[in-house]
Write an enzyme that holds these catalytic residues in place. Structure first.
Site, mmCIF file in Angstrom:
data_model
loop_
_atom_site.group_PDB
_atom_site.id
_atom_site.type_symbol
_atom_site.label_atom_id
_atom_site.label_comp_id
_atom_site.label_asym_id
_atom_site.label_seq_id
_atom_site.Cartn_x
_atom_site.Cartn_y
_atom_site.Cartn_z
ATOM 1 C CB SER A 146 31.343 62.276 83.934
ATOM 2 O OG SER A 146 31.134 63.515 83.298
ATOM 3 C CB THR A 150 34.353 61.631 78.636
ATOM 4 O OG1 THR A 150 34.732 60.428 79.295
ATOM 5 C CG2 THR A 150 35.579 62.271 78.009
ATOM 6 C CB THR A 194 37.208 61.630 81.242
ATOM 7 O OG1 THR A 194 36.197 60.752 81.732
ATOM 8 C CG2 THR A 194 38.508 60.852 81.141
ATOM 9 N NE ARG A 237 39.533 52.512 81.993
ATOM 10 C CZ ARG A 237 38.809 53.451 81.379
ATOM 11 N NH1 ARG A 237 38.846 54.691 81.814
ATOM 12 N NH2 ARG A 237 38.057 53.159 80.341
ATOM 13 C CB THR A 264 32.182 60.669 75.302
ATOM 14 O OG1 THR A 264 31.068 60.561 74.402
ATOM 15 C CG2 THR A 264 32.635 62.124 75.351
ATOM 16 N N GLY A 265 32.732 57.654 75.917
ATOM 17 C CA GLY A 265 32.212 56.287 75.938
ATOM 18 C C GLY A 265 33.291 55.296 76.334
HETATM 19 N N1 GLY Z 1 36.103 57.530 77.437
HETATM 20 C C1 GLY Z 1 36.465 57.708 78.778
HETATM 21 C C2 GLY Z 1 37.092 56.543 79.385
HETATM 22 O O1 GLY Z 1 36.852 55.420 78.962
HETATM 23 O O2 GLY Z 1 37.844 56.705 80.328
#
Ligand code: GLY
Length: 354
Positions: free
Chosen positions: A88, A206, A224, A234, A257-258
């Site tokens: 990750s 992350t 991340t 993105r 994170t998330g």
């Molecule tokens: N929180 C990490 C991402 O959405 O890239």
């Protein structure tokens, strides 16, 4: 009436009440509201997402040794960035839909209130170190893509292939099993690589780490590989100051994170620190932010009970020495190292799995 509309109305009422009861405070007023230790007596600590026990331990040791708070937390997350087994973050992170690893990271230094970030950077395993150089050696805050890569190369960072064999196999299986309207065909289950079999979904991960020294200085970092198999280019919340992380050295810090998109639409880390400025505890501030995200979530991302179907977590550190992790869904943990050692603690949660 749809569940989400009800939630939204409730949210607007809650927000209006909050706005009425929580005037913006001057720095002096905020300081008055928060009990805090004397300089030199702040509880030294580092907190992190659950994947960061080693990160908090390293950061804590450096904080005790008197290193700068930002250098300490960056050194902590470098462990994860350098670990090819962590899919990750950094080396070994899962790639975008074309099989190319693109990394995001931001850093923020409490004492100077300066920040730096890189987004969608390729071929450099430690984006957090590059983010710090953006902060210290440019007049900018955020560099992206090719520009971020060239900047890192100019500073001597090594160019390397970040796609490990494990990540390549997981990505390939995702591509092969994506659709029956193309020419890619997955292998039979009996031939599935064990590395791949564990990852049927779209794993997201992350690491965020924040640390406080004995003088009460606070810094933080988030790094991340972002959403696995994302559309190339993105950028998630991690490299966006105020979303993936934020610190006000007089108040505290927050990182996430998330699901990055949910955070970007609400600028959660900045908002959480502002709620702490108004006198809220880290836990109350974090839970309030999760409720705000829920209220703003579009129907297609809600379950039949009107709950967001995605994960989102925040890690909050207050200048008063307290800390917490909050999670949209429980059970969930976060990592802490302080004078009591390194451990995982429970996050406060908005929802529990049925
Ligand atoms: N929180 C990490 C991402 O959405 O890239």
């Amino acid at each position: 009436m749809k569940e989400n509309s009800v939630s939204r109305r409730k949210f607007l009422l809650t927000s209006a009440a909050l706005a009425a009861s929580v005037p913006l405070l001057t720095k002096a007023q905020a300081l008055d509201k928060m009990a805090r230790p004397a300089k030199g007596n702040f509880p030294v600590k580092a907190i992190s997402s659950a994947n960061g026990e080693k990160a908090t331990k390293r950061a804590y040791e450096m904080l005790l040794a008197g290193k700068d708070t930002l250098d300490a937390v960056i050194a902590g997350v470098n462990i994860q960035e350098d670990d090819p087994k962590d899919i990750s973050v950094g080396l070994g992170g899962l790639p975008n839909e074309n099989g190319v690893v693109e990394l995001d990271s931001a850093v923020m230094h409490g004492p100077s209130h300066k920040a730096g970030a890189v987004a969608a950077i390729q071929k450099i395993r430690n984006p957090s170190k590059v983010a710090k150089l953006v902060m210290t050696q440019t007049d900018h805050v955020l560099l992206v893509g090719e520009g971020a890569f060239r900047f890192a190369r100019a500073h001597g960072f090594q160019e390397e292939n970040l796609l490990t064999e494990k990540a390549r196999k997981i990505w390939l299986y995702w591509k092969q099993s994506l659709s029956n309207k193309d020419d890619w065909v997955p292998p039979p289950d009996s031939e599935l690589d064990p590395d791949v079999a564990k990852f049927f979904g779209r794993p997201a991960g992350t690491i965020h780490c924040s640390g406080m020294n004995a003088n009460g200085d606070i810094s933080c970092v988030t790094t991340t590989s972002g959403l696995s198999f994302k559309i190339p280019g993105r950028v998630g919340d991690s490299p966006i100051i105020g979303a993936g992380l934020y610190v006000d050295n007089e108040i505290g810090s927050c990182g996430s994170t998330g699901r990055g998109e949910a955070n970007l639409q609400n600028l959660c880390s900045f908002a959480a620190v502002e709620l702490m400025r108004s006198g809220m505890s880290p836990k109350d501030a974090g839970i309030e932010i999760l409720k705000r995200v829920k209220a703003h979530t579009e129907n297609r991302l809600l379950d039949e009970k009107g709950r967001p179907e995605f994960g989102l977590r925040f890690y909050l550190l207050s200048k008063d020495g307290s800390h917490t992790g909050v999670s949209m869904w429980g059970p969930a943990k976060f990592a802490v190292t302080d004078k009591n050692g390194t451990r995982l603690e429970d996050c406060a949660t908005l929802f529990e799995k049925d």
